[in-house]
Scaffold this motif. Structure first.
Motif, PDB file in Angstrom:
ATOM      1  N   VAL A   1       0.761  -1.228   0.103  1.00  0.00           N
ATOM      2  CA  VAL A   1      -0.156  -0.181  -0.025  1.00  0.00           C
ATOM      3  C   VAL A   1       0.913   1.211  -0.041  1.00  0.00           C
ATOM      4  CG1 VAL A   1      -1.817   1.482   1.322  1.00  0.00           C
ATOM      5  CG2 VAL A   1      -2.023  -1.230   1.124  1.00  0.00           C
ATOM      6  N   GLU A   2       1.938   1.249   1.023  1.00  0.00           N
ATOM      7  CA  GLU A   2       2.874   2.453   0.997  1.00  0.00           C
ATOM      8  C   GLU A   2       4.221   2.010   0.712  1.00  0.00           C
ATOM      9  OE1 GLU A   2       2.415   4.233   4.759  1.00  0.00           O
ATOM     10  OE2 GLU A   2       3.193   6.176   4.412  1.00  0.00           O
ATOM     11  N   PRO A   3       4.886   1.856  -0.300  1.00  0.00           N
ATOM     12  CA  PRO A   3       5.945   1.360  -0.672  1.00  0.00           C
ATOM     13  C   PRO A   3       7.197   2.336  -0.226  1.00  0.00           C
ATOM     14  CG  PRO A   3       4.993   1.685  -2.698  1.00  0.00           C
ATOM     15  CD  PRO A   3       3.906   1.861  -1.690  1.00  0.00           C
ATOM     16  N   GLU A   4       6.597   3.704  -0.341  1.00  0.00           N
ATOM     17  CA  GLU A   4       7.701   4.424   0.331  1.00  0.00           C
ATOM     18  C   GLU A   4       6.962   5.500   1.377  1.00  0.00           C
ATOM     19  OE1 GLU A   4      10.895   4.849  -0.597  1.00  0.00           O
ATOM     20  OE2 GLU A   4      10.743   3.300  -2.269  1.00  0.00           O
ATOM     21  N   PRO A   5       7.577   6.165   2.202  1.00  0.00           N
ATOM     22  CA  PRO A   5       6.954   6.890   3.026  1.00  0.00           C
ATOM     23  C   PRO A   5       5.987   7.884   2.587  1.00  0.00           C
ATOM     24  CG  PRO A   5       9.279   6.779   3.547  1.00  0.00           C
ATOM     25  CD  PRO A   5       8.948   6.117   2.459  1.00  0.00           C
ATOM     26  N   GLY A   6       4.637   7.817   2.819  1.00  0.00           N
ATOM     27  CA  GLY A   6       3.730   8.731   2.256  1.00  0.00           C
ATOM     28  C   GLY A   6       3.270   8.724   0.799  1.00  0.00           C
ATOM     29  N   VAL A   7       3.847   7.670   0.170  1.00  0.00           N
ATOM     30  CA  VAL A   7       3.808   7.380  -1.296  1.00  0.00           C
ATOM     31  C   VAL A   7       2.598   6.193  -1.397  1.00  0.00           C
ATOM     32  CG1 VAL A   7       4.401   7.073  -3.395  1.00  0.00           C
ATOM     33  CG2 VAL A   7       5.718   8.463  -1.912  1.00  0.00           C
TER      34      VAL A   7
ATOM     35  N   ALA B   1      -2.456   6.394   8.589  1.00  0.00           N
ATOM     36  CA  ALA B   1      -2.748   7.132   7.320  1.00  0.00           C
ATOM     37  C   ALA B   1      -2.940   5.965   6.173  1.00  0.00           C
ATOM     38  CB  ALA B   1      -1.474   7.869   7.179  1.00  0.00           C
ATOM     39  N   ALA B   2      -2.148   4.981   6.284  1.00  0.00           N
ATOM     40  CA  ALA B   2      -2.202   4.129   5.124  1.00  0.00           C
ATOM     41  C   ALA B   2      -3.785   3.338   4.992  1.00  0.00           C
ATOM     42  CB  ALA B   2      -1.171   3.117   5.234  1.00  0.00           C
ATOM     43  N   TRP B   3      -4.077   3.229   6.434  1.00  0.00           N
ATOM     44  CA  TRP B   3      -5.448   2.627   6.253  1.00  0.00           C
ATOM     45  C   TRP B   3      -6.407   3.505   6.080  1.00  0.00           C
ATOM     46  CZ3 TRP B   3      -7.992  -1.453   5.674  1.00  0.00           C
ATOM     47  CH2 TRP B   3      -7.659  -2.915   6.194  1.00  0.00           C
ATOM     48  N   THR B   4      -6.299   4.857   6.217  1.00  0.00           N
ATOM     49  CA  THR B   4      -7.199   5.863   5.673  1.00  0.00           C
ATOM     50  C   THR B   4      -7.126   6.210   4.429  1.00  0.00           C
ATOM     51  OG1 THR B   4      -6.285   7.024   7.747  1.00  0.00           O
ATOM     52  CG2 THR B   4      -7.768   8.233   6.424  1.00  0.00           C
ATOM     53  N   HIS B   5      -6.190   5.730   3.842  1.00  0.00           N
ATOM     54  CA  HIS B   5      -5.855   5.782   2.105  1.00  0.00           C
ATOM     55  C   HIS B   5      -6.847   4.730   1.431  1.00  0.00           C
ATOM     56  CE1 HIS B   5      -4.636   6.866  -1.497  1.00  0.00           C
ATOM     57  NE2 HIS B   5      -4.354   5.566  -2.085  1.00  0.00           N
ATOM     58  N   VAL B   6      -6.592   3.401   2.256  1.00  0.00           N
ATOM     59  CA  VAL B   6      -7.219   2.391   1.832  1.00  0.00           C
ATOM     60  C   VAL B   6      -8.640   2.547   2.073  1.00  0.00           C
ATOM     61  CG1 VAL B   6      -7.560  -0.151   1.990  1.00  0.00           C
ATOM     62  CG2 VAL B   6      -5.265   0.568   2.230  1.00  0.00           C
ATOM     63  N   ALA B   7      -9.138   2.962   3.056  1.00  0.00           N
ATOM     64  CA  ALA B   7     -10.542   3.112   3.385  1.00  0.00           C
ATOM     65  C   ALA B   7     -11.307   4.207   2.467  1.00  0.00           C
ATOM     66  CB  ALA B   7     -10.788   3.197   4.646  1.00  0.00           C
TER      67      ALA B   7
ATOM     68  N   ALA C   1      -5.920  -0.775  -7.192  1.00  0.00           N
ATOM     69  CA  ALA C   1      -6.470  -1.051  -8.501  1.00  0.00           C
ATOM     70  C   ALA C   1      -6.683  -2.745  -8.712  1.00  0.00           C
ATOM     71  CB  ALA C   1      -6.182  -0.355  -9.622  1.00  0.00           C
ATOM     72  N   GLU C   2      -5.548  -3.294  -8.482  1.00  0.00           N
ATOM     73  CA  GLU C   2      -5.326  -4.642  -8.700  1.00  0.00           C
ATOM     74  C   GLU C   2      -6.305  -5.334  -7.842  1.00  0.00           C
ATOM     75  OE1 GLU C   2      -3.647  -6.534 -11.254  1.00  0.00           O
ATOM     76  OE2 GLU C   2      -3.488  -4.570 -12.350  1.00  0.00           O
ATOM     77  N   VAL C   3      -6.206  -5.000  -6.384  1.00  0.00           N
ATOM     78  CA  VAL C   3      -6.991  -5.576  -5.410  1.00  0.00           C
ATOM     79  C   VAL C   3      -8.636  -5.320  -5.684  1.00  0.00           C
ATOM     80  CG1 VAL C   3      -7.770  -5.471  -3.092  1.00  0.00           C
ATOM     81  CG2 VAL C   3      -5.285  -5.023  -3.541  1.00  0.00           C
TER      82      VAL C   3
END
Ligand code: IDC
Length: 480
Positions: free
Chosen positions: A86-92, A183-189, A99-101
């Motif tokens: 989900v977040e391969p680089e910090p904040g990215v 923040a990563a979860w917030t992005h996924v959600a 989209a694949e998911v």
């Protein structure tokens, strides 16, 4: 497994802090669909292969999802995703990955499934011999993190302990790791907020506290992180379910959890109920290490299951949360495996909770000997169950020896639609005979093996449904 001794020690600590409130209506709370029907979710974990594949995707193709439905009749999948993807680089954030998911979620949608997105980790992350966390969020302190066998023993390598301590704040160096996780979860959600096939989010697979264990971990940094994720997800996604897991090395074995009640901000809106679920795993020691379900192993497993039921009910009551069991499984080629599967299914039915079996990855633990080729355990996993109950469930059970499916429910205000049961073709080759008090209409979907029953409301009277395989030539209301 070898962590059992450690788990027992931690579990004793857990018992002190895990006093139940004793009450609570967890068993009256169900995950419901848009018609208010109680959903019984039953499926597989897909999949361990996603932990190490180059694109983070599981082994399945769309045809495997169709094949899963045709073979097992499941309606649910616990789908593994990883923070490092989900977040391969910090904040990215990698929206191509999401989209694949989403494409896989669409495959499940086409088969009528609900999808739980599980942010998986084992042994923290790949940089310390596991999977889950990205390397940039892994601080081993330069300590050893050598892979052990069984794999769970890698959890107690010093570099792994250090990495967890940095994440949880037991070591103060990297408070930003947890902020990134939230923040990563917030992005996924936010990505899946409007997706009706996504049931919700499993915040962290099998949390491990590093050097902080027991109630101090579960009521401390673990509960704190869960509440932060819940609060943040709710800013972008008011409706999906959010599931939390106990510290696994103890709870998997039937020991107490000290997880406290968590607050769901969605209840601030009048009429909105909390959507926080409790998602423990079950791995009795003999099964966890690939053992048999015979003799003293079966005795130990049975004792574990009994304790697991008691502890799960206590924790769920304290949290006022419905239960969805996220993992159970065993090496299904071992002696007694079929009986174990049957016994766990009976236990889960008696608790009226859904589950995801570990796992779909073809092999000895799987319903697939090879992709598309059912293994010996597949017909046992293909069980009769109510997929949706149009009211308040009272009780249900399926007896694999008599092939009798029984479902009891009461009318509930505002609930519409049919009660749908899945009848596996292996057990019901000629359809089923229906016994149901009161007036009803029936519809049989012969392609999907789903029987839908629409009942006339009967105030004060419980609907009592029994279905047994049709005996060709018998004269009773039947389908098929
Ligand atoms: C196992 C996989 C195995 C892999 C290991 C470590 O089956 O191939 O080497 O993970 O990644 C769990 C975990 C789940 C485990 C599963 C079976 O959540 O990731 O998968 N298990 O060991 N907890 C208890 C058992």
């Amino acid at each position: 497994m070898n962590l059992v001794v450690l788990a027992c020690a931690i579990g004793l600590l857990g018992a002190v802090g895990a006093k139940s409130s004793g009450g609570g209506g967890w068993h009256e709370r169900f995950i419901t669909d848009s018609q208010g029907r109680a959903l019984i979710l039953y499926g597989l974990n897909t999949s361990s292969s996603a932990k190490t594949s180059a694109d983070g995707m599981p082994w399945i193709k769309q045809g495997d999802v169709t094949g899963e439905y045709n073979t097992l009749g499941t309606d649910f999948v616990r789908f593994l995703i990883q923070w490092s993807d989900v977040e391969p680089e910090p904040g990215v954030y990698d929206d191509h990955y999401l989209a694949e998911v989403k494409q896989r979620v669409d495959w499940y949608q086409a088969q009528g499934y609900q999808v739980l997105l599980d942010m998986h980790q084992d042994v923290y992350g790949a940089a310390v011999g596991g999977n889950g966390a990205p390397a940039w969020a892994t601080d081993s302190g330069g300590l050893a993190a050598d892979k052990q066998s069984p794999w769970e023993m890698t959890y107690v390598q010093p570099g792994v302990t250090h990495a967890f301590d940095e994440f949880w704040g037991t070591q103060p160096g990297h408070p930003e790791y947890r902020q990134h996780y939230v923040a990563a979860w917030t992005h996924v959600a936010s990505y899946f907020a409007k997706n009706g096939t996504v049931l919700g989010y499993d915040v962290m697979n099998e949390p491990w506290g590093g050097s902080l264990q027991g109630p101090a971990f579960e009521t401390g940094p673990l509960a704190h992180l869960y509440q932060q994720v819940i609060d943040a997800v709710r800013t972008v996604d008011p409706d999906h379910w959010i599931f939390v897991e106990p510290a696994a090395a103890t709870a998997d074995h039937g020991l107490p959890s000290a997880l406290p009640k968590l607050d769901d901000p969605r209840t601030a809106t009048a009429g909105d109920e909390a959507r926080i679920g409790y998602a423990p795993h079950l791995y009795p020691a003999p099964m966890d290490s690939g053992g048999t379900y015979t003799g003293t192993d079966a005795y130990l497993a049975d004792r574990t299951m009994a304790s697991w039921q008691t502890q799960v009910q206590r924790t769920a009551a304290r949290m006022d949360a419905p239960v969805l069991m996220g993992e159970w499984g065993l090496d299904a080629t071992q002696d007694g495996a079929h009986l174990y599967v049957d016994h766990v299914q009976t236990l889960l039915d008696s608790m009226m909770i859904g589950s995801a079996y570990w796992s779909s990855d073809p092999g000895s633990w799987s319903p697939w000997a090879a992709p598309g080729k059912p293994s010996g355990i597949a017909p046992v996993l293909a069980t009769a169950y109510p997929r949706a109950i149009a009211g308040q469930p009272v009780d249900f059970s399926y007896d694999k020896s008599t092939l009798e499916l029984a479902v009891d429910w009461n009318d509930k205000a505002g609930v519409t639609g049919s009660t749908d049961v899945y009848l596996p073709p292996g057990d019901f080759p000629d359809g089923g005979d229906i016994q149901l008090n009161g007036a009803y209409k029936q519809k049989w979907d012969a392609g999907r093996h789903i029987l839908s029953l629409t009942v006339k409301p009967t105030p004060g009277v419980t609907h009592h449904l029994v279905i047994t395989p049709t005996t060709p030539g018998a004269n009773s209301p039947s389908i098929g």
